[in-house]
Design a protein around this motif. Structure first.
Motif, PDB file in Angstrom:
ATOM      1  N   VAL A   9       0.896  -1.564   0.297  1.00  0.00           N
ATOM      2  CA  VAL A   9       0.261  -0.147   0.216  1.00  0.00           C
ATOM      3  C   VAL A   9       1.030   1.386   0.038  1.00  0.00           C
ATOM      4  CG1 VAL A   9      -1.831   1.623   1.383  1.00  0.00           C
ATOM      5  CG2 VAL A   9      -1.921  -0.981   1.451  1.00  0.00           C
ATOM      6  N   GLY A  10       1.198   2.339  -0.891  1.00  0.00           N
ATOM      7  CA  GLY A  10       1.514   3.426  -0.747  1.00  0.00           C
ATOM      8  C   GLY A  10       2.603   2.889  -2.036  1.00  0.00           C
ATOM      9  N   GLY A  11       3.231   1.871  -2.580  1.00  0.00           N
ATOM     10  CA  GLY A  11       4.164   1.465  -3.490  1.00  0.00           C
ATOM     11  C   GLY A  11       5.442   1.021  -3.182  1.00  0.00           C
ATOM     12  N   GLU A  12       6.075   1.495  -3.331  1.00  0.00           N
ATOM     13  CA  GLU A  12       7.663   1.292  -3.304  1.00  0.00           C
ATOM     14  C   GLU A  12       8.477   1.986  -2.179  1.00  0.00           C
ATOM     15  OE1 GLU A  12       9.866   1.315  -6.824  1.00  0.00           O
ATOM     16  OE2 GLU A  12       8.848  -0.628  -7.582  1.00  0.00           O
ATOM     17  N   GLN A  13       7.819   3.077  -2.224  1.00  0.00           N
ATOM     18  CA  GLN A  13       8.620   4.108  -1.411  1.00  0.00           C
ATOM     19  C   GLN A  13       7.631   4.397  -0.182  1.00  0.00           C
ATOM     20  OE1 GLN A  13      11.068   6.332  -2.635  1.00  0.00           O
ATOM     21  NE2 GLN A  13      11.161   4.926  -4.646  1.00  0.00           N
ATOM     22  N   ASP A  18      10.884  11.390   3.120  1.00  0.00           N
ATOM     23  CA  ASP A  18      10.907  12.605   2.271  1.00  0.00           C
ATOM     24  C   ASP A  18       9.866  12.717   1.291  1.00  0.00           C
ATOM     25  OD1 ASP A  18      13.123  13.030   3.755  1.00  0.00           O
ATOM     26  OD2 ASP A  18      14.433  12.535   2.077  1.00  0.00           O
ATOM     27  N   LEU A  19       9.554  11.613   0.969  1.00  0.00           N
ATOM     28  CA  LEU A  19       8.259  10.974   0.031  1.00  0.00           C
ATOM     29  C   LEU A  19       6.887  11.944   1.113  1.00  0.00           C
ATOM     30  CD1 LEU A  19       7.238  11.313  -3.134  1.00  0.00           C
ATOM     31  CD2 LEU A  19       6.897   8.786  -2.494  1.00  0.00           C
ATOM     32  N   ARG A  25       3.137  18.667   3.117  1.00  0.00           N
ATOM     33  CA  ARG A  25       3.414  19.885   1.969  1.00  0.00           C
ATOM     34  C   ARG A  25       2.057  20.033   0.636  1.00  0.00           C
ATOM     35  NH1 ARG A  25       9.180  20.020   0.546  1.00  0.00           N
ATOM     36  NH2 ARG A  25       9.234  18.349   1.692  1.00  0.00           N
ATOM     37  N   ARG A  26       2.982  19.794  -0.032  1.00  0.00           N
ATOM     38  CA  ARG A  26       0.976  19.386  -1.264  1.00  0.00           C
ATOM     39  C   ARG A  26       0.122  19.276  -0.690  1.00  0.00           C
ATOM     40  NH1 ARG A  26       3.243  15.836  -5.779  1.00  0.00           N
ATOM     41  NH2 ARG A  26       5.532  17.023  -6.116  1.00  0.00           N
TER      42      ARG A  26
END
Length: 162
Positions: A9-13, A18-19, A25-26
């Motif tokens: 869930v959320g993929g590889e990252q 940091d992501l 922030r976005r």
């Protein structure tokens, strides 16, 4: 299974901090922008002048009515602004009159003090340092802390003849 699910869930990252910060922030920026747009839309709804420009009217009478309402609101704002200007001018005029009367009163008081000094100066002994008012004025110093003049002490200068 849960560990695999968290990684998937959320993929590889999914574990990249940091992501995640970048996403936060976005999201924060998007929320602020959304609030600004909501506020602008509410303001636009309150201000019918922009709405009148964007509407498509079914008839000329409807357009005239909308623009008449808009004109009335603008005239009310203009009248309120003119009233405010008159009030400020009146207040300024009253303050100006008060300042002028204060200046006149202070000038009269200064003239009285000057006349008193001129009369009293002839009564001061010639061997006293207060017999010369210009010299006393020159030696006097304004003290900022106490807010008053520091005047030299009166001294009698005796002359001794041989």
């Amino acid at each position: 299974l849960q560990m695999l699910e968290q990684q998937v869930v959320g993929g590889e990252q999914a574990q990249n901090k940091d992501l995640k910060e970048k996403h936060k922030r976005r999201k924060k920026y998007a929320d602020e922008r959304r609030l600004q747009l909501v506020a602008a839309l509410q303001e636009a709804n309150e201000d019918s002048s922009e709405r009148a420009l964007l509407n498509v009217y079914d008839s000329i009478q409807e357009e005239v009515r909308a623009k008449s309402k808009m004109l009335e609101k603008v005239q009310e704002k203009l009248q309120a602004a003119e009233t405010e200007i008159k009030d400020l001018q009146l207040e300024f005029g009253l303050e100006k009159m008060d300042y002028l009367s204060t200046i006149r009163r202070q000038e009269r008081d200064l003239m009285l003090c000057q006349q008193l000094l001129d009369q009293v100066q002839s009564l001061v002994r010639r061997d006293c340092n207060y017999s010369n008012l210009e010299k006393i004025r020159h030696e006097s110093v304004w003290d900022e802390e106490s807010g008053c003049w520091k005047i030299p002490e009166p001294v009698i200068q005796k002359t001794h003849l041989p």
